[in-house]
Design an enzyme around this catalytic site. Structure first.
Site, PDB file in Angstrom:
ATOM      1  N   LEU A   4       0.813  -1.211   0.000  1.00 54.19           N
ATOM      2  CA  LEU A   4       0.000   0.000   0.000  1.00 54.19           C
ATOM      3  C   LEU A   4       0.851   1.267   0.000  1.00 54.19           C
ATOM      4  CD1 LEU A   4      -2.641  -1.100   2.685  1.00 54.19           C
ATOM      5  CD2 LEU A   4      -2.529  -1.688   0.257  1.00 54.19           C
ATOM      6  N   TYR A   7       1.541  11.071 -12.201  1.00 53.60           N
ATOM      7  CA  TYR A   7       1.019  10.156 -11.186  1.00 53.60           C
ATOM      8  C   TYR A   7       0.411   8.922 -11.839  1.00 53.60           C
ATOM      9  CZ  TYR A   7      -1.875   8.334  -7.391  1.00 53.60           C
ATOM     10  OH  TYR A   7      -2.464   7.521  -6.454  1.00 53.60           O
ATOM     11  N   LYS A  40       1.623   4.932 -11.492  1.00 54.79           N
ATOM     12  CA  LYS A  40       0.750   3.878 -10.963  1.00 54.79           C
ATOM     13  C   LYS A  40       0.559   2.757 -11.989  1.00 54.79           C
ATOM     14  CE  LYS A  40      -0.896   4.127  -7.345  1.00 54.79           C
ATOM     15  NZ  LYS A  40      -0.330   3.745  -6.026  1.00 54.79           N
ATOM     16  N   ASN A  91     -11.951   7.398  -5.273  1.00 55.85           N
ATOM     17  CA  ASN A  91     -11.749   8.133  -4.020  1.00 55.85           C
ATOM     18  C   ASN A  91     -12.187   7.273  -2.841  1.00 55.85           C
ATOM     19  OD1 ASN A  91     -11.056  11.043  -4.939  1.00 55.85           O
ATOM     20  ND2 ASN A  91     -12.838  10.515  -6.175  1.00 55.85           N
ATOM     21  N   PRO A 100     -40.055  13.369  43.333  1.00 58.09           N
ATOM     22  CA  PRO A 100     -40.885  12.478  44.150  1.00 58.09           C
ATOM     23  C   PRO A 100     -42.289  13.051  44.362  1.00 58.09           C
ATOM     24  CG  PRO A 100     -38.691  12.631  45.086  1.00 58.09           C
ATOM     25  CD  PRO A 100     -38.746  13.645  43.982  1.00 58.09           C
ATOM     26  N   GLY A 101     -43.297  12.183  44.206  1.00 57.64           N
ATOM     27  CA  GLY A 101     -44.676  12.588  44.420  1.00 57.64           C
ATOM     28  C   GLY A 101     -45.333  13.266  43.244  1.00 57.64           C
TER      29      GLY A 101
END
Length: 374
Positions: free
Chosen positions: A54, A104, A108, A133, A282-283
């Site tokens: 890679l 490039y 490759k 991509n 509470p309540g």
């Protein structure tokens, strides 16, 4: 145990592959990266039963580095493996730009040729991926990935520049790339002619991608989440989250507080309703209303309470004790007036799901006490 060598192991694709393979049993992963002593590469090749090559160059200071870093290095590795006499399977990541005649692309394509020649002369399995991509976590922003740049800049309140929103992008997600690589270890490859491919390929206009990423940032204020049924949106949202600043993982919610406790909307969606957090002192009793179509689910996660129901037009009251000590979901059916009372001595915390977002124009909520007078 099979030994796998990953070159470029600290790059975007390499790191994701490395951390995945390291969790597999009966697999030893060895790594080489640009900062390592070049002489160690050949020692690692001697140990490798499988090679993921890679490493490469895509943003050099000098265009000549394309040839040496892509074609040249690949040729060296292939020559060394061929000379060893071992048929070591070899994987290389190329690019869709390999069909172009820029420096490039030429470099490759030269690397591809070296790998195919290695396979022909040695009989070793070779796999060449012409990747479009790639997006996902750990990709370097402001380098060679538009998605990474937009995610990073939008998440960090930095400016972005979109030259042509109508440019169509073909993208593959990093997890799909890694999965395709891992399947090669089991002798499976998805082929398109001479080349391996990663599926699915997501196609979207650049402007659409940017709009989505901006909506992810805005979703905090609207307490919404993206449409997770859209696979691309799901992957892009996961990618965006990986670029959040370290001091911005959390965000505040608007708590509606009164003497009875509080009510806070957590998540709102157009198709799956909303989730809220209700805290009762509470309540305290809350509710005493019913709905035609709107329905809810209550889950008490802390404290103790009692949920009461009465079908409209009938005097019978149905009671369900609830407690954070025994997590149990209670459905709130339509046509039943209902309330929830905190019968304990501490605050009662209830997670409430409703099948639709609250609509002030059509609230579908009608007041009627559960305890009706005879």
């Amino acid at each position: 145990m099979k030994t796998v060598l990953i070159t470029g192991s600290e790059g975007f694709v390499g790191k994701n592959l490395r951390v995945t393979l390291q969790h597999l049993e009966d697999l030893r992963v060895i790594c080489f990266d640009v900062y390592d002593d070049p002489s160690t590469l050949f020692t690692l090749l001697d140990q490798a039963d499988f090679v993921f090559h890679l490493a490469g160059v895509n943003r050099p200071q000098n265009p000549e580095e394309f040839q040496s870093g892509n074609t040249g290095l690949t040729e060296q590795v292939c020559y060394y493996l061929a000379k060893s006499g071992r048929k070591v399977p070899f994987v290389i990541t190329s690019s869709t730009q390999a069909v172009l005649d820029n420096p490039y692309g030429v470099s490759k394509r030269g690397a591809e040729d070296a790998v195919f020649e290695y396979g022909r002369t040695t009989g070793a399995q070779v796999h060449v991926f012409r990747l479009p991509n790639v997006f996902g976590k750990w990709c370097r922003p402001n380098y060679n990935s538009g998605v990474a740049t937009f995610c990073h800049n939008i998440a960090n309140d930095l400016p972005i520049q979109v030259n042509d929103p109508n440019v169509v992008m073909n993208l593959v997600y990093i997890d799909d790339v890694v999965n395709a690589f891992a399947q090669l270890l089991d002798d499976y490859a998805d082929m398109d002619g001479d080349f391996c491919r990663v599926q699915p390929v997501h196609t979207a206009k650049l402007g659409e991608i940017v709009t989505l990423i901006q909506s992810f940032k805005e979703s905090r204020a609207s307490r919404s989440i993206p449409d997770m049924t859209d696979v691309f949106v799901k992957k892009l949202y996961s990618t965006y989250l990986s670029y959040l600043p370290k001091d911005q993982f959390s965000y505040p919610l608007k708590m509606n507080v009164d003497l009875r406790g509080s009510f806070t909307e957590f998540i709102k969606t157009p198709d799956r309703g909303q989730v809220s957090i209700n805290i009762s002192k509470p309540g305290i009793t809350k509710g005493n209303h019913w709905h035609h179509t709107k329905n809810e689910k209550f889950l008490v996660v802390s404290g103790q309470g009692l949920i009461r129901f009465r079908k409209i037009g009938i005097s019978e009251i149905v009671e369900y004790p609830v407690s954070g000590d025994k997590l149990e979901v209670v459905d709130i059916p339509t046509g039943y007036t209902h309330n929830i009372s905190n019968t304990g001595e501490t605050d009662m915390v209830t997670v409430m799901w409703c099948n639709e977002m609250f609509d002030t124009e059509r609230p579908d909520t009608f007041f009627e006490p559960v305890e009706c007078k005879e």
